[in-house]
Design a protein around this motif. Structure first.
Motif, short mmCIF file in Angstrom:
data_model
loop_
_atom_site.label_atom_id
_atom_site.label_comp_id
_atom_site.label_asym_id
_atom_site.label_seq_id
_atom_site.Cartn_x
_atom_site.Cartn_y
_atom_site.Cartn_z
N SER A 509 19.38 7.72 56.33
CA SER A 509 20.21 6.69 55.70
C SER A 509 19.69 5.31 56.09
N PRO A 510 19.67 4.38 55.10
CA PRO A 510 20.08 4.53 53.71
C PRO A 510 19.03 5.28 52.89
N ASP A 511 19.50 5.93 51.82
CA ASP A 511 18.58 6.69 50.98
C ASP A 511 17.89 5.76 49.99
N GLU A 512 17.02 6.34 49.16
CA GLU A 512 16.21 5.53 48.25
C GLU A 512 17.06 4.72 47.28
N VAL A 513 18.12 5.29 46.75
CA VAL A 513 18.96 4.58 45.80
C VAL A 513 19.56 3.33 46.44
N ALA A 514 20.06 3.47 47.66
CA ALA A 514 20.66 2.33 48.35
C ALA A 514 19.63 1.24 48.62
N VAL A 515 18.43 1.65 49.00
CA VAL A 515 17.39 0.67 49.28
C VAL A 515 16.92 0.01 47.98
N LEU A 516 16.85 0.77 46.90
CA LEU A 516 16.48 0.19 45.60
C LEU A 516 17.46 -0.90 45.18
N LYS A 517 18.73 -0.69 45.44
CA LYS A 517 19.73 -1.70 45.09
C LYS A 517 19.52 -2.97 45.90
N MET A 518 19.19 -2.81 47.19
CA MET A 518 18.87 -3.99 48.01
C MET A 518 17.64 -4.69 47.45
N LEU A 519 16.63 -3.90 47.10
CA LEU A 519 15.37 -4.44 46.60
C LEU A 519 15.58 -5.23 45.32
N LEU A 520 16.45 -4.76 44.46
CA LEU A 520 16.73 -5.44 43.20
C LEU A 520 17.24 -6.85 43.43
N GLU A 521 17.97 -7.05 44.53
CA GLU A 521 18.52 -8.38 44.83
C GLU A 521 17.46 -9.32 45.40
N LYS A 522 16.40 -8.76 46.00
CA LYS A 522 15.41 -9.60 46.68
C LYS A 522 14.19 -9.91 45.83
N VAL A 523 13.76 -8.96 45.00
CA VAL A 523 12.54 -9.16 44.22
C VAL A 523 12.79 -10.20 43.13
N GLN A 524 11.85 -11.12 42.98
CA GLN A 524 12.00 -12.19 41.99
C GLN A 524 11.27 -11.91 40.69
N ASP A 525 10.16 -11.17 40.74
CA ASP A 525 9.36 -10.94 39.55
C ASP A 525 10.13 -10.08 38.55
N PRO A 526 10.30 -10.54 37.29
CA PRO A 526 11.09 -9.77 36.32
C PRO A 526 10.50 -8.40 35.99
N ARG A 527 9.16 -8.27 36.11
CA ARG A 527 8.56 -6.96 35.83
C ARG A 527 8.99 -5.92 36.85
N TRP A 528 9.04 -6.34 38.13
CA TRP A 528 9.49 -5.40 39.15
C TRP A 528 10.98 -5.12 38.99
N LYS A 529 11.74 -6.12 38.65
CA LYS A 529 13.18 -5.89 38.45
C LYS A 529 13.41 -4.83 37.37
N GLN A 530 12.64 -4.91 36.29
CA GLN A 530 12.79 -3.94 35.21
C GLN A 530 12.43 -2.53 35.68
N ARG A 531 11.33 -2.41 36.44
CA ARG A 531 10.92 -1.09 36.93
C ARG A 531 11.95 -0.53 37.92
N ILE A 532 12.54 -1.40 38.73
CA ILE A 532 13.56 -0.93 39.68
C ILE A 532 14.79 -0.43 38.93
N ARG A 533 15.21 -1.15 37.88
CA ARG A 533 16.36 -0.70 37.09
C ARG A 533 16.08 0.66 36.45
N GLU A 534 14.85 0.85 35.96
CA GLU A 534 14.49 2.13 35.35
C GLU A 534 14.52 3.25 36.39
N ARG A 535 14.04 2.97 37.61
CA ARG A 535 14.07 3.99 38.66
C ARG A 535 15.51 4.32 39.05
N LEU A 536 16.35 3.31 39.16
CA LEU A 536 17.76 3.54 39.49
C LEU A 536 18.44 4.40 38.43
N ALA A 537 18.12 4.13 37.18
CA ALA A 537 18.72 4.92 36.11
C ALA A 537 18.32 6.38 36.23
N LYS A 538 17.06 6.65 36.57
CA LYS A 538 16.60 8.03 36.73
C LYS A 538 17.24 8.70 37.94
#
Length: 541
Positions: A509-538
């Motif tokens: 803990s925390p698992d990948e989903v929890a860390v991805l949510k943290m990452l989404l708040e920190k990453v500024q590049d819109p391309r990475w934000k989009q890829r993170i949202r796609e991973r979270l959806a999966k």
């Protein structure tokens, strides 16, 4: 460099330069492979190499009667496996030209900083004088990159730790001739250091003297000085007559120091303003470039948000302080070991017999230190990389829990497989105090299991895993979560004689989903934000 990097990221930047141009004799011109790699990552290497420069894949030195190659950069797996000797004024002009292409960049020449603007204990801008009159500039952040005699750090009241420098350098030129050696040269003799840098049609020479002995040297007369130079550089003995008076022989006063704190609210110092370096190894400009890249990586997001905290500024110092301290320690060892007190020099400028014997005993230690120093300078300790994503890069991320540690984590590193050049290539992650760490521009390849740096120590993950991390292109790669845990303390640790026994173990803990949510708040590049949202959806997040 920092102005260029921030302007590329869309941050408004105003750079103030005291003089009308960049022409200064004492600005370093030794650009190491690690710095050239940064220039390559910025896409301006071709333009840089069009400027007049001299390539030095090897460094030669002479220790007494022993001549040898002390560094060979030709096998480094980089774009430029050599040191480039280039007048710094050309290098700075190139950076200014490229930075000026961005609408968020401004450069104002002949603007001399005279003071800071402060409100409620925070620096909110600065004052300067210009040919057009006084200037006041208000800013979210003031960066002091104004060298070893920094006005910014003086006005900020930052405390300086003087490390001492028992030497000064006499700086002069001798003409070049056909048949001269091609590589830069260093002569390390009893009580003497003499450096010659090949600048094409002339040699830039540095003659090291014990601090405060210039008047004594001049008292012996110019012929005695010319004889000393001829003795240290026999191939140029027929040119020492070019030194017809003392006017072209300039004194460079050496100082080695560092700030205890590089920042205060609203202000940060980097480069020589934060840590003045000895000229040994030509490391100053290279450390300054690494500072600039680290500062850009860590501060771009807070600057965009208009909320730069003291924690943000301290992370820059945490990121860069360890390599700076290590290099300064090596420089001090070399200069203290080789520099002779003036009382040990005879009338002819030669060290005494006793001094020669002592220095001969030290030569092996000096050589080892010089080799290590050159290795650090050429390959870069904690090399900084540009953290802007491209179409083929991958984002590697994870989480650490340092709640039981006695200090904060300052960096996480992944190292390339030996077949990709482990001796040089490292990728250092941006870290945050809430536990998230990530790097946005990791090239696709195999990496070794990461290790962590905190409190000046390197911590390996407690694991039996021997396999490599295989990071594919265009991927989000979760390294996992880890926890620092003290296993036990013995009497030596309690008395602060030995480190505690610890483990840095994989955690669930925390698992990948929890860390991805943290990452989404920190990453500024819109391309990475989009890829993170796609991973979270999966992942159902």
């Amino acid at each position: 460099m920092l102005g260029l990097l921030l302007a590329r990221a869309g941050v408004d930047v105003l750079v103030l330069e005291k003089h009308a141009d960049f022409l200064r004799d004492f600005r370093g011109d030794t650009i190491h492979p690690s710095t050239l790699e940064v220039i390559h990552e910025l896409g301006i290497l071709d333009d840089l190499l069009k400027l007049p420069h001299h390539k030095a894949p090897r460094m030669r030195a002479q220790f007494g009667d022993l001549a040898l190659t002390v560094a060979d950069f030709s096998s480094l797996p980089v774009q430029c496996p050599y040191i480039a000797f280039m007048p710094q004024w050309d290098f700075l002009s190139l950076l200014a030209t490229h930075a000026s292409c961005y609408p968020t960049f401004q450069l104002k020449m002949q603007a001399e900083v005279t003071g800071l603007l402060e409100e409620d204990g925070r620096v909110v801008g600065l004052r300067a004088t210009t040919p057009d009159g006084p200037l006041e500039v208000r800013a979210n952040l003031v960066i002091g990159a104004d060298g070893r005699h920094s006005v910014v750090r003086e006005k900020a009241g930052l405390q300086v730790e003087e490390l001492g420098a028992p030497m000064d350098v006499l700086w002069f030129r001798l003409s070049g001739q056909t048949g001269d050696p091609g590589d830069p040269m260093g002569r390390f003799d009893a009580g003497r250091i003499f450096i010659m840098l090949n600048r094409g049609d002339y040699w830039q020479c540095g003659f090291v003297i014990p601090k405060g002995t210039l008047d004594q040297l001049r008292g012996k007369g110019l012929p005695a000085f010319r004889e000393s130079v001829a003795r240290l550089a026999p191939f140029a003995a027929n040119r020492v007559g070019e030194l017809q008076n003392w006017e072209p022989i300039k004194l460079l006063t050496v100082q080695v120091d560092r700030l205890l704190q590089w920042s205060r609210p609203g202000l940060l110092c980097i480069g020589d303003a934060a840590h003045a370096m000895s000229p040994i190894g030509g490391v100053g400009i290279n450390l300054a470039i690494q500072d600039a890249v680290a500062a850009a990586n860590l501060l771009t997001a807070p600057l965009r948000a208009g909320q730069v905290t003291t924690g943000d500024l301290r992370r820059v110092q945490h990121r860069r302080e360890w390599p700076t301290r290590l290099r300064q320690r090596m420089q001090l060892f070399i200069q203290n070991a080789i520099t002779t007190d003036s009382s040990q020099i005879d009338r002819d400028g030669r060290p005494s017999r006793a001094c020669q014997m002592r220095c001969t005993m030290k030569q092996k230690a000096i050589l080892a230190a010089l080799l290590w120093n050159l290795a650090l300078n050429g390959c870069a300790l904690n090399p900084e990389v540009r953290t802007t994503a491209d179409d083929n890069s991958s984002l590697i991320f994870g989480f650490y829990d340092m709640s039981e540690a006695p200090y904060e984590l300052t960096c996480v590193r992944i190292t390339q497989d030996e077949r990709a050049g482990i001796a040089y290539r490292q990728s250092c992650m941006t870290t945050f105090v809430n536990g998230l760490f990530f790097i946005e521009n990791a090239p696709a390849m195999k990496y070794h299991i990461p290790f962590f740096q905190a409190g000046g120590r390197l911590h390996m993950i407690s694991s039996d895993r021997k396999d490599l991390i295989d990071v594919p292109a265009r991927s989000l790669y979760f390294l996992g979560s880890f926890k620092y845990k003290v296993l036990y303390r013995d009497l030596g640790e309690i008395m602060q004689l030995t480190p505690e026994k610890y483990g840095l173990n994989p955690a669930k803990s925390p698992d990948e989903v929890a860390v991805l949510k943290m990452l989404l708040e920190k990453v500024q590049d819109p391309r990475w934000k989009q890829r993170i949202r796609e991973r979270l959806a999966k992942r159902g997040g």
